[in-house]
Design a protein around this motif. Sequence first.
Motif, PDB file in Angstrom:
ATOM      1  N   GLN A 229       0.828  -1.084   0.108  1.00 45.63           N
ATOM      2  CA  GLN A 229       0.075  -0.109  -0.068  1.00 45.63           C
ATOM      3  C   GLN A 229       0.957   1.219  -0.035  1.00 45.63           C
ATOM      4  OE1 GLN A 229      -2.412  -0.739   3.418  1.00 45.63           O
ATOM      5  NE2 GLN A 229      -4.064  -1.153   2.459  1.00 45.63           N
TER       6      GLN A 229
ATOM      7  N   ARG B 232      -6.900   0.325  -6.196  1.00 49.04           N
ATOM      8  CA  ARG B 232      -8.086   0.492  -5.351  1.00 49.04           C
ATOM      9  C   ARG B 232      -7.889   1.815  -4.585  1.00 49.04           C
ATOM     10  NH1 ARG B 232      -8.449  -4.998  -2.376  1.00 49.04           N
ATOM     11  NH2 ARG B 232      -6.221  -4.592  -2.395  1.00 49.04           N
TER      12      ARG B 232
ATOM     13  N   GLU C 127     -14.124   1.999   7.413  1.00 47.98           N
ATOM     14  CA  GLU C 127     -13.455   2.451   6.404  1.00 47.98           C
ATOM     15  C   GLU C 127     -11.976   2.398   6.689  1.00 47.98           C
ATOM     16  OE1 GLU C 127     -12.104   3.278   2.465  1.00 47.98           O
ATOM     17  OE2 GLU C 127     -14.049   2.649   3.447  1.00 47.98           O
TER      18      GLU C 127
ATOM     19  N   ALA D  18     -11.216  -1.635   6.918  1.00 52.27           N
ATOM     20  CA  ALA D  18     -11.216  -2.144   5.701  1.00 52.27           C
ATOM     21  C   ALA D  18      -9.842  -1.698   5.089  1.00 52.27           C
ATOM     22  CB  ALA D  18     -12.343  -1.510   4.760  1.00 52.27           C
TER      23      ALA D  18
ATOM     24  N   SER E 244      -7.374  -3.809   6.610  1.00 51.62           N
ATOM     25  CA  SER E 244      -7.489  -5.323   6.194  1.00 51.62           C
ATOM     26  C   SER E 244      -6.972  -5.599   4.567  1.00 51.62           C
ATOM     27  CB  SER E 244      -8.873  -5.828   6.284  1.00 51.62           C
ATOM     28  OG  SER E 244      -9.422  -5.760   7.732  1.00 51.62           O
TER      29      SER E 244
ATOM     30  N   HIS F   7      -7.819  -3.820   2.028  1.00 52.40           N
ATOM     31  CA  HIS F   7      -9.018  -3.502   0.747  1.00 52.40           C
ATOM     32  C   HIS F   7      -8.989  -2.121  -0.086  1.00 52.40           C
ATOM     33  CE1 HIS F   7     -11.665  -6.872   2.031  1.00 52.40           C
ATOM     34  NE2 HIS F   7     -11.306  -6.571   3.221  1.00 52.40           N
TER      35      HIS F   7
END
Length: 734
Positions: free
Chosen positions: A425, A512, A530, A533, A536, A538
């Motif tokens: 990320q 994403r 949020e 998420a 995790s 997402h």
Amino acid sequence: MSQPDCLEFFDEGSPCGVLTAEPLGRVLDYLAPEGGVWLGGFVEVPLGPRRVVGVVWGAAEGRVARTKLRGVIRVLEAAPLRAELREFLARVADYTLTPLPAMLRLATRVPDLGQGPAMRKLLYPGAQMPERMTQAREKVMAVCAAYGGAGLTAGELAQGAGVSAGVVRGLVQAGALIERAAPRDQPYPPLDPLRAGHGLTPDQAQAAAVLSAGVQAGRYGTTLLKGVTGSGKTEVYLEAVAACLAQGRQALVLLPEIALSAEFLTRVEARFGARPAEWHSGVTLSERRRCWHMVAQGEAQLVVGARSALFLPFRDLGLIVVDEEHDSSYKQEEGVLYNARDMAVLRAAMAGAQVVLASATPSLETWANAEAGKYARLDLAARFGPNTLPDMRAIDLRVEDLPTGRWVSPTLQAAVTARLAEGEQALLFLNRRGYAPLTVCRACGHQIECGTCDARMVEHRFLKRLVCHQCGASCAMPEVCPSCGAADRLAPVGPGVARLEEEARALWPQARVAVLSSDLFGSARALKEEIGAIASGHADIIIGTQIVAKGHNFPALTLVGVIDADLGLSGSDLRAAERVFQLVRQVSGRAGRAEKPGHALIQTSQPDHPVIRAILSGAEEEFWQSEAAQRQALGMPPYGRLAGIVISAPELEPAFALGQALAQADAPLRAIGAQVFGPAPAPIARIRGRHRVRRLVKAPKGAPLQSALTAWLRPHKLRGDLRLAVDIDPQSFF
């Protein structure tokens, strides 16, 4: 009802002084009711034609003849306000120059305080699921799960899930929810301080032992717990919480952002086997009532909350933790103006409790107090486990080939692309909400401003509206210029997170993208979901404002890109350098908190600026020493004192007239060696239709500032719509 800590009792018919939360400015005399009343007892009293709640504050003041006194109507079923809290409220009122009724209102913001321990119907998850599970029903059951199976009213379930009451009734009829009668306020499940916690490193164990010993000593003390991001400060101070609970005393942990509470509550539950009480704007009204009453009865061992939790009626407070103590959100900027960090130290001193001020980038005030020996200091210099601090580098925007209207440099773009290719990320940080901070007409140069504030309207493209970030007013995005009438000539100037999101989606169309900004979420629960998420996995790219700098842990995040590190470096803000240093260091610390190393790239046009150099080098002590030397030379906080005076009125002339009158009568301030600056228009000279004139008082550190301000302001009566606010130790100067 429990007996209060003070044995003073007012027999039936005897005069007593009652303080209400009504804006009267003083205690009123009443006659004690049948059966008498304890000092600190909550009572219902007549006030004109109304009935209001008050607290027996002390002996009657004797301003009204006894024969003319009205009687207390009844004593309420609430634990009396203890002497320690009454004195604390009085001390805060004196320090902040706040009327005492306003302080009492702050300490009694609980629904249905006057009602007794009635029963109510609560809904709990049942043993069977309905045959037909709709999306609306799934939302209701998700709310039940989010509260750990605790009982909720039908209204709370419907509101929390965003569904109609009929959906909840249908689940009751299907047996998915079970209705039970329960007392309105139930004790919290007991926390087990002997339950084993995480294994600690030698440095963590040593710091935890020092904090625990302070708690066990049972007396006041304040400690700065300074640890780099990811060093495990939370696990260390949770050991101090365990020591406090083991003594049978209560603990309070203050968090700067309620979105942090979800992850923190999970850690508390893992450590102590149950969830603590919560106190913040995101909890339901029934939970607020329960928390307030259980705290007062000693049935809530640990409270996790926002700054206002400091005013809860603790029965025996033994520890206060102020996490991220440097955060500016601890300063209340409306109503009662106070700094929760400083008032936490005051309350602990009065309660014989310990204070832990935890931060990777402490405020200069706290750093200076530790340097002076007023506070103890503990340091955690390394991250927990094999993790290391992120590698930090500057991207010099002066030499980057950055096209007009683009904000991500080629160097940063390449770094993000590489991280995404590894399945990791990346975070892009920009501390500006909305799409663009300014909308300008390219035909006439007109800048769209708020109709009731001297502030520019900020474009929020996803709403298709312009929003004022000062008063909250909004309007539809105009199709023509309001000034010259030109069509299709309005253009956004500068980036906000929404504009950065647009660029990110264009640069990485397969990624994403998630945006974290406080204005994008309708509730604290939605924001928590949020964040969970993202943690995790997402999201691939996270775009956020300062909310992302506040203690979040995203395991897959390995790259942080600061879009504009120069924001905040210019201007006359006393704390500009300190805030930029803290914010960039904090947000950079989100990278590399798991197995993989982290990197932080700082986009700047001033790579040689002293603050930027300090951020990159990590020379924190040298930075604080330099800042301290500059403040000391100027006699500014924490080496001097400030008070902000804001006068406001619908028209400018009365506000300036009062400012001038104060300027001509400043003898009480000159007597203590204070300087008075102004009057001058405030930086934002009009908010919500009120013109604002500002004065600034600067005094030596040991000067009796509050008494001098009182003597200075007392002769000047406010008439009509004229208002005056005093901000002791101001944090902002807007």
